[in-house]
Design a protein around this motif. Structure first.
Motif, PDB file in Angstrom:
ATOM      1  N   GLU A   1       0.815  -1.218   0.000  1.00 19.60           N
ATOM      2  CA  GLU A   1       0.000   0.000   0.000  1.00 19.60           C
ATOM      3  C   GLU A   1       0.847   1.266   0.000  1.00 19.60           C
ATOM      4  O   GLU A   1       0.392   2.329  -0.410  1.00 19.60           O
ATOM      5  N   ASP A   2       2.110   1.152   0.476  1.00 13.18           N
ATOM      6  CA  ASP A   2       2.970   2.326   0.546  1.00 13.18           C
ATOM      7  C   ASP A   2       3.497   2.764  -0.821  1.00 13.18           C
ATOM      8  O   ASP A   2       4.142   3.811  -0.929  1.00 13.18           O
ATOM      9  N   SER A   3       3.239   1.983  -1.871  1.00  9.57           N
ATOM     10  CA  SER A   3       3.710   2.362  -3.205  1.00  9.57           C
ATOM     11  C   SER A   3       3.150   3.719  -3.629  1.00  9.57           C
ATOM     12  O   SER A   3       3.767   4.437  -4.418  1.00  9.57           O
ATOM     13  N   GLY A   4       1.998   4.078  -3.103  1.00 10.89           N
ATOM     14  CA  GLY A   4       1.397   5.371  -3.426  1.00 10.89           C
ATOM     15  C   GLY A   4       2.143   6.546  -2.830  1.00 10.89           C
ATOM     16  O   GLY A   4       1.841   7.699  -3.145  1.00 10.89           O
ATOM     17  N   LEU A   5       3.124   6.270  -1.975  1.00 15.66           N
ATOM     18  CA  LEU A   5       3.885   7.341  -1.329  1.00 15.66           C
ATOM     19  C   LEU A   5       5.158   7.695  -2.096  1.00 15.66           C
ATOM     20  O   LEU A   5       5.919   8.547  -1.668  1.00 15.66           O
ATOM     21  N   MET A   6       5.385   7.043  -3.229  1.00 19.01           N
ATOM     22  CA  MET A   6       6.593   7.323  -4.006  1.00 19.01           C
ATOM     23  C   MET A   6       6.484   8.667  -4.717  1.00 19.01           C
ATOM     24  O   MET A   6       5.398   9.075  -5.135  1.00 19.01           O
ATOM     25  N   TYR A   7       7.617   9.343  -4.851  1.00 18.23           N
ATOM     26  CA  TYR A   7       7.693  10.583  -5.629  1.00 18.23           C
ATOM     27  C   TYR A   7       8.036  10.232  -7.079  1.00 18.23           C
ATOM     28  O   TYR A   7       9.135   9.740  -7.365  1.00 18.23           O
ATOM     29  N   ASP A   8       7.111  10.481  -7.998  1.00 19.65           N
ATOM     30  CA  ASP A   8       7.367  10.264  -9.422  1.00 19.65           C
ATOM     31  C   ASP A   8       7.964  11.520 -10.037  1.00 19.65           C
ATOM     32  O   ASP A   8       7.561  12.642  -9.705  1.00 19.65           O
ATOM     33  N   LEU A   9       8.919  11.341 -10.940  1.00 19.30           N
ATOM     34  CA  LEU A   9       9.531  12.463 -11.636  1.00 19.30           C
ATOM     35  C   LEU A   9       8.842  12.676 -12.977  1.00 19.30           C
ATOM     36  O   LEU A   9       8.400  11.717 -13.614  1.00 19.30           O
TER      37      LEU A   9
END
Length: 481
Positions: free
Chosen positions: A85-93
């Motif tokens: 569920e923490d995958s949504g916390l990634m910063y995408d460039l």
């Protein structure tokens, strides 16, 4: 036409007040603060941080680890589906030409990618670097969106639980060395967690989602976690209640023995494998002399998807505070576990490299140390300058430059004021305010007699020595201090 002329006076005043208003409570003046969840580190902060990192890294090296680094960003596909569920916390460039990239979320997944890409089958490494997470920052608890991680990992096929026990030993050494107060380490096994879920009736498709909920028990009460599992994740209430009976259990090796007799867990092969490994782990922990610091805790789940075996999390019992103050609550200060399948996810043929590791929560530790220093009123010296080159005379810049060059060439940390004719009192005040212990003074009389005066800043005593003996005398004094 100037901007002021384009706006009515009242509108200009309102705009000006908005521009000058601090955007957050920590800001002053017209300068806008940095992004939420980040911080600047002053020279005082850096001294404290470097001391913490030096202790941590020296422990890693003592245990035979090699240093390494990986890029701050990875291909997004490298990081996705590794954190649940923490995958949504990634910063995408932002896409800059075909590659979808993300800032690294931790140091573990890039390490696994490195092992697979370079076909490394065995390695003991440490890595200190920044990671980024889009979670709600809590500065009070030392939580940020950009923060430093200190990781130690052992990769390779070894006999069971020996590397795992060493990781726990390392955590104990670091936390004891930092003198943060008493602590304990919660230990569990992902196979026990999954076995518990199966025994309680959780559908296998919901294992990771329910695991993520259980992982919040250190931040939320059981009734709130239960509500999330039932209301938001569709778990049957009676199944949640069975889980509740287990997650309240914690103890030492005796609880491991007790769980072997549990009517539900004893029927689950996965759980029995985990219990066997924990029993062996406690044997090694006893030999390492740290078993009393370890608690087998069935509420520990570690929400990241890649864990496959033993998991652990270090918690401070309390942090040093003055009488009458509330203890600081910062959560876990170190954590880790075994992840035997992660490297295989990056290998084209699925070849696995078993791994176990730990991560030290530097930001939270730094926050605790910082608060303790504030409480005690401790001052931090921000430079390591050992000697200051001074003169009471005018037009003595050339002599000072010769003298300081001699000191630098001998490996002595030295400073001088960048002025042609500084006042002696100004120079001495600078030494006192910055904590420089020694001053060497050269003037007309000293130059004529071929001597140099050495002054102790603390005692204000001065002695004259021959110019050719200066370096040797300073080195002697510094070695004795």
């Amino acid at each position: 036409m100037p901007l002021l002329g384009l706006l009515p006076r009242r509108a200009w005043a309102a705009l000006l007040s908005q521009l000058l208003r601090p955007p957050c409570a920590s800001c002053t003046g017209a300068v806008r603060c940095q992004s939420q969840g980040t911080r600047d580190l002053s020279p005082q902060h850096m001294v404290v941080r470097e001391k913490i990192l030096d202790l941590v890294i020296s422990c890693f090296k003592r245990h035979g680890a090699k240093g390494m680094d990986t890029p701050a960003f990875e291909l997004k596909e490298t990081l996705t589906e590794k954190y649940g569920e923490d995958s949504g916390l990634m910063y995408d460039l932002k896409d800059q030409g075909g590659e979808l990239l993300s800032l690294r979320y931790d140091l573990t997944v890039p390490f696994a990618r490195y092992l697979a890409m370079n076909k490394v089958k065995k390695m003991k490494r440490y890595h200190v670097g920044k990671v980024w997470r889009r979670e709600s920052p809590s500065i009070v608890q030392g939580r940020y969106r950009e923060f430093c991680q200190c990781d130690f990992d052992i990769a390779g096929q070894f006999d069971p639980m020996i590397p795992d026990a060493e990781c726990l030993k390392i955590i104990c050494e670091i936390l004891s060395g930092l003198q943060l107060g008493d602590f304990f380490i919660k230990v569990n096994d992902r196979r026990i967690v999954d076995g518990m879920f199966a025994a309680c009736g959780v559908p296998e498709s919901k294992f990771r989602a329910i695991c993520s909920s259980i992982d919040k028990l250190d931040k939320m009460a059981w009734k709130d976690v239960r509500h999330e599992m039932v209301a938001k994740k569709g778990l049957a209430p009676e199944v949640a209640d069975r889980i509740g009976d287990y997650v309240q259990c914690h103890g030492g090796v005796s609880l491991v023995e007790q769980m072997f007799q549990d009517p539900r867990l004893s029927q689950n092969k996965q759980a029995l494998e985990g219990l066997e490994d924990l029993k062996l782990l406690f044997e090694y922990l006893t030999l390492f002399g740290i078993a009393e610091k370890i608690s087998f805790d069935l509420s520990l789940a570690r929400g990241l998807d890649y864990y496959t075996g033993v998991i652990y999390e270090a918690v401070l019992l309390q942090t040093p505070t003055q009488a009458g103050e509330e203890p600081l609550n910062v959560g876990s200060v170190a954590a880790g576990g075994r992840y035997d399948g992660l490297v295989g996810m990056f290998d084209p043929k699925g070849h696995k490299v078993p791994c176990v590791g730990l991560s030290i929560g530097v930001e939270r530790i730094f926050y605790i140390v910082e608060q303790r220093m504030k409480t005690k009123g401790e001052k931090v010296r921000t430079t390591e300058t050992q000697v200051f080159v001074a003169t009471p005379q005018k037009n003595f810049l050339q002599e000072r430059l010769k003298l300081i060059t001699e000191l630098w060439d001998a490996g002595i940390k030295a400073e001088m004021l960048y002025k042609n004719n500084p006042k002696l009192l100004t120079q001495l005040h600078y030494c006192e305010s910055t904590g420089i212990p020694l001053v060497v003074i050269i003037g007309e009389q000293e130059l004529k007699e071929g001597i140099i005066k050495i002054r102790s800043v603390a005692s204000r005593e001065e002695v004259a020595i021959k110019r050719e003996n200066l370096v040797a005398e300073i080195q002697k004094r510094l070695s004795e201090s």
